[in-house]
Design a protein around this motif. Structure first.
Motif: not given
Length: 160
Positions: A126, A129, A133, A147, A151-152, A154-155, A160
């Motif tokens: 977190e 992220r 961001y 966003r 997401e991409r 960190t994926r 997860d």
């Protein structure tokens, strides 16, 4: 051209020998250096008519240099141009043209990946992220683009 305008024109040419300026930057600098504002405006108008001062070319150059350094979003690029004294409408047009052939999603992912390398590996997901961001927001990317890129990226970490 009056004597005061001619003095302002010569002063502006000396300034332009060192770096490019927008019309507004030149007029403001001339005024700060003691030239009458009207004389400065007349001098800068004459230089613009001669093609020596060109806000569009300056804006395109600033955007190219910024994008070559680190990709950026529309908001940051427009803000940099407006701060340099380029008309907001012209700034928007210059940025739109510069970004037309670039993918904002790919640019945002590139910035996120670069920044990710500088983050401590012990950070919680977190926190990673939030920091990614924040970096993308400061680079002027739209919230939805930021966003999605976060997401991409960190994926790809596989967590997860």
């Amino acid at each position: 051209m009056s004597g005061a305008s001619e003095k302002a024109r010569r002063a502006a040419l000396r300034m332009l020998e060192r770096r490019a300026y927008s019309r507004r930057e030149l007029v403001d600098r001339l005024e700060r250096r003691g030239h009458d504002r009207e004389a400065g405006e007349a001098a800068v108008d004459a230089l613009a008519r001669a093609g020596i001062v060109d806000d569009r070319a300056l804006g395109e150059s600033v955007v190219r240099a910024e994008l070559a350094r680190i990709p950026a979003g529309r908001a940051l690029l427009e803000m940099k141009l407006v701060k340099r004294g380029i008309d907001r409408e012209m700034a928007s047009e210059i940025v739109r043209e510069a970004l037309a052939e670039r993918g904002s999603d790919e640019d945002a992912e590139e910035v996120a990946r670069r920044h990710l390398r500088s983050l401590a590996p012990t950070l919680e997901l977190e926190a990673v992220r939030r920091r990614l961001y924040g970096k993308l927001a400061r680079r002027g990317f739209a919230p939805e683009v930021a966003r999605g890129a976060v997401e991409r990226v960190t994926r790809e970490l596989g967590v997860d």
